[in-house]
Write a protein that holds these residues in place. Structure first.
Motif, PDB file in Angstrom:
ATOM      1  N   MET A 168       0.859  -1.205   0.000  1.00 31.38           N
ATOM      2  CA  MET A 168       0.000   0.000   0.000  1.00 31.38           C
ATOM      3  C   MET A 168       0.884   1.241   0.000  1.00 31.38           C
ATOM      4  O   MET A 168       1.887   1.305   0.717  1.00 31.38           O
ATOM      5  N   GLU A 200      -7.766   4.086  -4.272  1.00 31.34           N
ATOM      6  CA  GLU A 200      -8.943   4.427  -3.454  1.00 31.34           C
ATOM      7  C   GLU A 200      -8.726   5.777  -2.782  1.00 31.34           C
ATOM      8  O   GLU A 200      -7.579   6.180  -2.553  1.00 31.34           O
ATOM      9  N   TYR A 202      -8.164   7.866   0.323  1.00 29.17           N
ATOM     10  CA  TYR A 202      -7.595   7.444   1.605  1.00 29.17           C
ATOM     11  C   TYR A 202      -8.499   7.973   2.725  1.00 29.17           C
ATOM     12  O   TYR A 202      -8.712   9.182   2.841  1.00 29.17           O
ATOM     13  N   HIS A 208     -11.736   0.031  12.102  1.00 32.00           N
ATOM     14  CA  HIS A 208     -11.674  -1.227  11.359  1.00 32.00           C
ATOM     15  C   HIS A 208     -12.687  -2.157  12.016  1.00 32.00           C
ATOM     16  O   HIS A 208     -12.470  -2.613  13.135  1.00 32.00           O
ATOM     17  N   GLU A 274     -14.110  -7.486   6.113  1.00 32.52           N
ATOM     18  CA  GLU A 274     -13.471  -6.368   6.814  1.00 32.52           C
ATOM     19  C   GLU A 274     -13.936  -5.047   6.207  1.00 32.52           C
ATOM     20  O   GLU A 274     -13.916  -4.880   4.985  1.00 32.52           O
ATOM     21  N   GLU A 286     -11.739  -5.631   2.552  1.00 31.35           N
ATOM     22  CA  GLU A 286     -11.369  -6.936   1.974  1.00 31.35           C
ATOM     23  C   GLU A 286     -12.110  -8.042   2.717  1.00 31.35           C
ATOM     24  O   GLU A 286     -12.765  -7.786   3.722  1.00 31.35           O
ATOM     25  N   ILE A 435      -8.117   3.592  13.743  1.00 31.29           N
ATOM     26  CA  ILE A 435      -6.950   2.744  13.423  1.00 31.29           C
ATOM     27  C   ILE A 435      -5.626   3.461  13.654  1.00 31.29           C
ATOM     28  O   ILE A 435      -4.582   2.834  13.718  1.00 31.29           O
TER      29      ILE A 435
HETATM   30  C1  MV4 Z   1      -7.161   1.740   3.733  1.00 32.64           C
HETATM   31  C2  MV4 Z   1      -6.961   2.713   4.743  1.00 32.64           C
HETATM   32  C3  MV4 Z   1      -7.475   3.997   4.530  1.00 32.64           C
HETATM   33  N1  MV4 Z   1      -8.137   4.285   3.380  1.00 32.64           N
HETATM   34  N2  MV4 Z   1      -7.818   2.051   2.609  1.00 32.64           N
HETATM   35  C4  MV4 Z   1      -4.628  -1.736   5.880  1.00 32.64           C
HETATM   36  C5  MV4 Z   1      -4.471  -3.163   5.542  1.00 32.64           C
HETATM   37  C6  MV4 Z   1      -5.372  -3.427   4.450  1.00 32.64           C
HETATM   38  N3  MV4 Z   1      -6.398  -4.256   4.991  1.00 32.64           N
HETATM   39  C7  MV4 Z   1      -5.932  -2.124   4.009  1.00 32.64           C
HETATM   40  N4  MV4 Z   1      -5.583  -1.168   5.013  1.00 32.64           N
HETATM   41  C8  MV4 Z   1      -6.010   0.110   4.962  1.00 32.64           C
HETATM   42  N5  MV4 Z   1      -6.689   0.469   3.871  1.00 32.64           N
HETATM   43  C9  MV4 Z   1      -8.291   3.308   2.434  1.00 32.64           C
HETATM   44  N6  MV4 Z   1      -8.947   3.621   1.280  1.00 32.64           N
HETATM   45  C10 MV4 Z   1      -6.248   2.342   5.894  1.00 32.64           C
HETATM   46  C11 MV4 Z   1      -5.762   1.057   5.990  1.00 32.64           C
HETATM   47  C12 MV4 Z   1      -5.016   0.722   7.193  1.00 32.64           C
HETATM   48  C13 MV4 Z   1      -5.587  -0.078   8.174  1.00 32.64           C
HETATM   49  C14 MV4 Z   1      -6.861  -0.617   7.992  1.00 32.64           C
HETATM   50  C15 MV4 Z   1      -7.388  -1.399   9.010  1.00 32.64           C
HETATM   51  C16 MV4 Z   1      -6.677  -1.650  10.169  1.00 32.64           C
HETATM   52  C17 MV4 Z   1      -5.432  -1.136  10.321  1.00 32.64           C
HETATM   53  C18 MV4 Z   1      -4.861  -0.348   9.326  1.00 32.64           C
HETATM   54  C19 MV4 Z   1      -3.573   0.176   9.484  1.00 32.64           C
HETATM   55  C20 MV4 Z   1      -3.022   0.946   8.507  1.00 32.64           C
HETATM   56  C21 MV4 Z   1      -3.755   1.230   7.336  1.00 32.64           C
END
Ligand code: MV4
Length: 448
Positions: A168, A200, A202, A208, A274, A286, A435
């Motif tokens: 990412m 995507e 952000y 979460h 999730e 996901e 998060i």
């Molecule tokens: C994101 C996000 C913010 N905005 N997508 C982290 C792992 C993967 N599952 C996708 N993740 C994220 N996607 C968008 N559009 C922030 C994260 C993210 C995160 C998500 C859930 C739990 C912990 C996290 C830690 C860092 C980033």
């Protein structure tokens, strides 16, 4: 019903699965690497087979060795646990070729949800809300610019074969877009052998939240509520709880939408969708087509044995309940106790000289530890899960604190002191964390 199940995993989850099998009257086969020859799951199983040296690639990820262990032991089914081969559809295919049942979702669903671009397209088709962004793969700067201009910065570039935080790249402004896009595609090709990336919007401060589902092979599918997994560090979950503080109606709606959507594609076995939750909206992130570490939190709230029901469903039994007969109640929190320094999180393998786990009403410890056990350096540092249940969140936190204070693990460092500090923090106590909160809190904390 299966005669003999081989558990293709180690540690606490191997014991969790063993226990479910024993209660179902199923023979159990443990597999282990030479680093785990004194492990508790080996002692508890009816049979045990060494599948290789310590490195995961030569043992717990060694498909030929595991299939040979099935042939030698005559196992008629395999439970993969989580991690390792649990979402490896090639492994599922090979088991099926040997007429060995894979205790988990269908091959096609594992494959579908493992490809994040395909998973997102499936979510759209199923009517599950997604995070605004590209419609699939983004191939060049021109395309990326068009999307980024439309959704606005910051954006995030994700690898289609990524997941769990790998692959990412956050982009704050247009001047960094082209280089970030090229870097992400190169990294994705190198790490996952799949250069496809997507874009995507952000989300800055989401929670979460994940929805647990389970289905049998007759298309009976139910949800078991949701879990807040926002307390994480570098994409490693540390503490999970249920229910979340999200408004009851919004929670109920997303759980129902999740079940209705996955029922329409005949999803079976366990699964977790999730979401990122922000400003009253859920967005699909996901889907995990496996049992998760934090499943006990849900088991306590619903008084429902997820692993037993998953094994029963895999052997053609119908789910023992329907959605309306479930009666969730109370509050549950899980702490993942890792063999790590509580301040730096640096792994702390070694011999446990003294182990005493807490007990009493509403206290559960899922672990394979005992005094004298050597924690090897080769694997994930999770050594015990402390799961606590009580009638409401405040009581649950009090019980959790008492249990952590009671927990004795000597000879190695553990994250227990980290949790005792966490339970004193206002932002955690009022549940209003996202998060980013933990890492911000740790970065701003005075260094000892
Ligand atoms: C994101 C996000 C913010 N905005 N997508 C982290 C792992 C993967 N599952 C996708 N993740 C994220 N996607 C968008 N559009 C922030 C994260 C993210 C995160 C998500 C859930 C739990 C912990 C996290 C830690 C860092 C980033």
């Amino acid at each position: 019903m299966f005669n003999k199940v081989l558990i293709a995993n180690r540690g606490e989850i191997a014991i969790r699965i063993l226990r479910a099998c024993k209660e179902l009257g199923i023979q159990t086969v443990a597999v282990y690497s030479t680093a785990d020859e004194n492990a508790m799951h080996v002692k508890m199983a009816d049979e045990s087979i060494c599948i290789g040296p310590p490195p995961s690639l030569k043992s717990y990820l060694n498909i030929p060795a595991i299939i040979s262990a099935c042939e030698i032991s005559g196992a008629d089914a395999v439970h993969p646990g989580y991690g390792f081969l649990s979402e490896n559809f090639g492994f599922v295919e090979k088991l099926e070729a040997h007429s060995i049942k894979f205790i988990g979702p269908k091959f096609e669903h594992i494959k579908m949800m493992g490809d994040k671009i395909l998973a997102k397209k499936s979510a759209v088709n199923l009517g599950i809300p997604i995070i605004p962004g590209s419609n699939g793969e983004v191939k060049d700067f021109k395309e990326a610019k068009k999307i980024a201009d439309k959704i606005g910065y910051p954006i995030i570039i994700k690898a289609s074969s990524g997941g769990g935080g790998r692959g990412m790249t956050k982009v704050l402004e247009e001047k960094d877009l082209d280089s970030s896009l090229k870097k992400s595609a190169l990294e994705a090709k190198k790490i996952f052998n799949d250069e496809r990336v997507y874009i995507e919007k952000y989300l800055q401060n989401p929670k979460h939240i994940e929805v647990q589902i389970i289905g049998d092979e007759y298309n009976n599918l139910i949800h078991l509520g949701e879990r807040d997994c926002s307390i994480q560090r570098r994409n490693q979950k540390l503490l999970e709880e249920s229910p979340s503080i999200v408004d009851r109606k919004i929670r109920k709606d997303i759980c129902q939408l999740t079940v209705d959507s996955l029922k329409s594609i005949n999803y079976s076995s366990v699964g977790t969708v999730e979401y990122l939750y922000e400003d009253g909206n859920f967005y699909f992130m996901e889907m995990n087509t496996r049992l998760q570490v934090e499943h006990p939190v849900t088991e306590e709230i619903y008084n429902f044995d997820i692993v037993k029901e998953q094994i029963l469903s895999a052997s053609k039994y119908k789910l023992s309940v329907d959605q309306n007969s479930l009666n969730p109640s109370g509050h549950s929190i899980e702490c993942r106790i890792n063999a790590e320094n509580p301040d730096t999180f640096i792994p702390s393998p070694g011999i446990i000289s003294n182990f005493y786990d807490p007990g009493g009403p509403g206290v559960r410890v899922d672990s394979g530890c005992y005094s004298g056990l050597e924690i090897p350096p080769h694997y994930d540092s999770l050594i015990a899960k402390l799961i606590v249940y009580d009638k409401d969140r405040i009581s649950c936190i009090k019980r959790l604190k008492r249990s952590l204070e009671e927990f004795v693990i000597e000879g190695i460092e553990t994250t227990i002191p980290f949790f005792l500090d966490l339970l004193e923090q206002e932002k955690f106590l009022n549940g209003d964390y996202d998060i980013n909160w933990l890492e911000d809190y740790q970065n701003n904390k005075e260094r000892p």
